[in-house]
Design an enzyme around this catalytic site. Structure first.
Site, short mmCIF file in Angstrom:
data_model
loop_
_atom_site.label_atom_id
_atom_site.label_comp_id
_atom_site.label_asym_id
_atom_site.label_seq_id
_atom_site.Cartn_x
_atom_site.Cartn_y
_atom_site.Cartn_z
N GLU A 76 0.92 -1.06 0.14
CA GLU A 76 0.15 -0.26 -0.27
C GLU A 76 1.08 1.20 0.18
O GLU A 76 0.83 2.61 1.13
CB GLU A 76 -1.14 -0.17 1.31
CG GLU A 76 -2.04 -1.04 1.15
CD GLU A 76 -2.72 -1.02 2.40
OE1 GLU A 76 -2.69 -0.29 3.34
OE2 GLU A 76 -3.14 -2.23 2.86
O1 G3I Z 1 -18.99 5.06 -1.43
C1 G3I Z 1 -18.48 5.83 0.10
C2 G3I Z 1 -20.05 7.32 -0.71
O2 G3I Z 1 -21.04 6.69 -0.65
C3 G3I Z 1 -20.13 7.95 0.10
O3 G3I Z 1 -19.79 9.17 -0.07
C4 G3I Z 1 -18.48 8.51 1.14
C5 G3I Z 1 -18.18 9.07 2.46
O4 G3I Z 1 -17.15 9.44 2.53
O5 G3I Z 1 -17.88 7.23 1.72
C6 G3I Z 1 -17.32 5.98 0.90
O6 G3I Z 1 -16.74 5.22 1.36
C7 G3I Z 1 -15.91 5.34 1.62
C8 G3I Z 1 -14.85 4.23 1.71
O7 G3I Z 1 -13.53 4.56 1.58
C9 G3I Z 1 -14.75 5.66 -0.41
O8 G3I Z 1 -14.25 6.40 -0.60
C10 G3I Z 1 -15.98 4.47 3.71
O9 G3I Z 1 -16.84 5.66 4.30
C11 G3I Z 1 -14.29 5.18 3.99
O10 G3I Z 1 -14.05 4.28 5.67
C12 G3I Z 1 -13.11 4.07 2.93
O11 G3I Z 1 -12.20 3.95 3.85
C13 G3I Z 1 -11.28 3.55 2.99
C14 G3I Z 1 -11.03 2.86 3.98
O12 G3I Z 1 -9.44 1.90 3.69
C15 G3I Z 1 -11.92 1.96 5.13
O13 G3I Z 1 -12.21 0.76 4.56
C16 G3I Z 1 -9.97 3.86 2.25
O14 G3I Z 1 -10.79 4.49 0.81
C17 G3I Z 1 -8.94 2.94 1.56
O15 G3I Z 1 -8.30 3.47 1.11
C18 G3I Z 1 -8.65 2.70 3.86
O16 G3I Z 1 -7.51 1.15 3.16
C19 G3I Z 1 -7.26 0.94 3.98
C20 G3I Z 1 -6.10 -0.80 3.64
O17 G3I Z 1 -7.73 -0.78 3.63
C21 G3I Z 1 -5.58 -0.93 5.16
N1 G3I Z 1 -4.88 -0.38 5.39
C22 G3I Z 1 -5.51 1.46 5.40
C23 G3I Z 1 -5.72 2.05 3.80
C24 G3I Z 1 -5.66 3.29 4.07
O18 G3I Z 1 -6.63 4.23 5.49
#
Ligand code: G3I
Length: 389
Positions: free
Chosen positions: A298
């Site tokens: 990552e």
């Molecule tokens: O899909 C919804 C969207 O409909 C809404 O409008 C928006 C509002 O904030 O949220 C969207 O979902 C978000 C999603 O990312 C897509 O952007 C979630 O709230 C948010 O929690 C999610 O965050 C992701 C996070 O993991 C949790 O899953 C990040 O994109 C992603 O980069 C991050 O990745 C993690 C790895 O899995 C593990 N290692 C760390 C890394 C970075 O935190």
């Protein structure tokens, strides 16, 4: 293409004592941090980022027996064809940033929704790329129904059914799976350093072993990875994480658990100077001595505390990539490098580590217009200089 930009030592000096100090002060950075930024800018100013030829990162990596790729996701690749095209050219492997997490795949306890992940698999096949899974078991992004449905009695069945359902569906088509993600968190106070997660609460520490055995059964061909973060720096946090993760892997291997690789997330900080190549080399070779492969899963460089000037910032970010990858790629057990996103147009850091001055973050190899930055050069050079696998 991708030619080095001119950056004189004098300009670096001016930047260091003048502009940077001003910017750092306006960012509210301490004197210590200002000097750290200055020292990094000086080091970056003296680095040659010239790249020969016009091959893509995936081609340069492949020439050394390595795999290069990045994370992206369904909505992005579907709605941004220009990006999807560039992604296919530069990346030899795709890992979905969110679409293979439990929440998105499991609308109810008994159903799966593979529409988006199937689309991503199809995308990789059209672009002759590998597909990588992230992640089967994690404490985060659990479905809404999890809390009221899962308990100590049914947790094992639910976890194993999930693994069999998901890894089974893509069996034979996955390069690798992050079977368990971020199970270590020594600050939760347990003597084994494991994180207090619902899986641990219901199943005890053996949940990790159960998960790997189920994944091996569901997809005997995928490389099975334990994935975690915060190991790279010469800090108390880094030291603790390295120790606990190594002990966990050692324990799993001694019990014959089919863990085959360590995934090191590598969310780097452009302003962090506490990177100790010797200690890090030792950690990588200790992991390799367990018979494990290593994947950088990552990779990105947070520019939150770096100067506002884009050219200066890009040089420090590029130097951060270079310093890290030159050490990492020296270890023969490292088989793949993936960025967490390919272009600054789509990065989780825009929201979660936004800059206080409001200027867009620049952590990845391509800028928002999909032009390669010095970070691209640094990564390409690291592959060019890597020893063949
Ligand atoms: O899909 C919804 C969207 O409909 C809404 O409008 C928006 C509002 O904030 O949220 C969207 O979902 C978000 C999603 O990312 C897509 O952007 C979630 O709230 C948010 O929690 C999610 O965050 C992701 C996070 O993991 C949790 O899953 C990040 O994109 C992603 O980069 C991050 O990745 C993690 C790895 O899995 C593990 N290692 C760390 C890394 C970075 O935190």
């Amino acid at each position: 293409m991708h030619k080095n930009r001119v950056f004189s030592r004098r300009r670096a000096l001016v930047f260091g004592v003048g502009a940077l100090a001003g910017v750092s002060a306006s960012l509210g950075l301490s004197k210590n941090k200002q000097w750290q930024n200055w020292a990094q800018a000086m080091a970056a100013a003296n680095t040659d980022f010239t790249v020969q030829g016009d091959k893509s990162m995936r081609e340069r990596a492949a020439a050394k027996g390595l795999i290069y790729g990045a994370a992206s996701d369904y909505a992005i690749l579907l709605k941004d064809p220009e990006f999807a095209d560039r992604f296919g050219k530069e990346c030899g492997i795709l890992v979905p940033e969110g679409m293979l997490k439990m929440k998105g795949l499991r609308p109810t306890p008994t159903t799966f929704n593979f529409t988006r992940s199937d689309w991503l698999l199809d995308y990789t096949q059209k672009h002759n790329m590998l597909f990588r899974g992230h992640t089967l078991v994690w404490h985060n992004l659990l479905p809404d129904w999890f809390k009221e449905t899962v308990n100590a009695q049914n947790a094992e069945k639910i976890m194993v059914d999930h693994i069999k359902g998901v890894a089974g569906r893509y069996a034979g088509k996955m390069h690798s799976w992050d079977v368990v993600n971020e199970a270590v968190y020594p600050w939760d106070g347990r003597s084994d350093g494991l994180r207090n997660s619902p899986w641990l609460d219901f199943l005890g520490p053996d949940y990790i072993e159960i998960a790997f055995r189920a994944a091996a059964e569901a997809d005997p061909n995928a490389l099975l990875v334990y994935n975690d973060n915060r190991v790279q720096y010469d800090t108390r946090e880094g030291e603790t994480m390295r120790t606990v993760i190594f002990k966990l892997l050692e324990r799993l291997k001694s019990k014959g658990v089919p863990v085959q690789a360590l995934g090191i997330q590598s969310h780097l900080w452009g302003d962090e100077v506490r990177f100790n190549p010797e200690k890090y080399r030792k950690f990588l070779s200790d992991v390799a001595s367990l018979g494990l492969k290593i994947l950088i899963t990552e990779l990105d460089v947070t520019d939150l505390n770096l100067p506002q000037d884009e050219a200066e910032r890009d040089r420090i970010v590029a130097k951060t990539y270079e310093d890290y990858l030159s050490v990492v790629l020296d270890e023969p057990a490292v088989v793949a490098v993936l960025n967490w996103g390919l272009s600054d147009r789509h990065t989780w850091l825009s929201e979660l580590r936004a800059r206080p001055d409001g200027s867009p973050v620049r952590p990845l190899p391509f800028d928002r217009d999909l032009k390669p930055k010095l970070a691209w050069n640094a990564i390409a050079r690291a592959f060019d200089q890597a020893r063949p696998r």
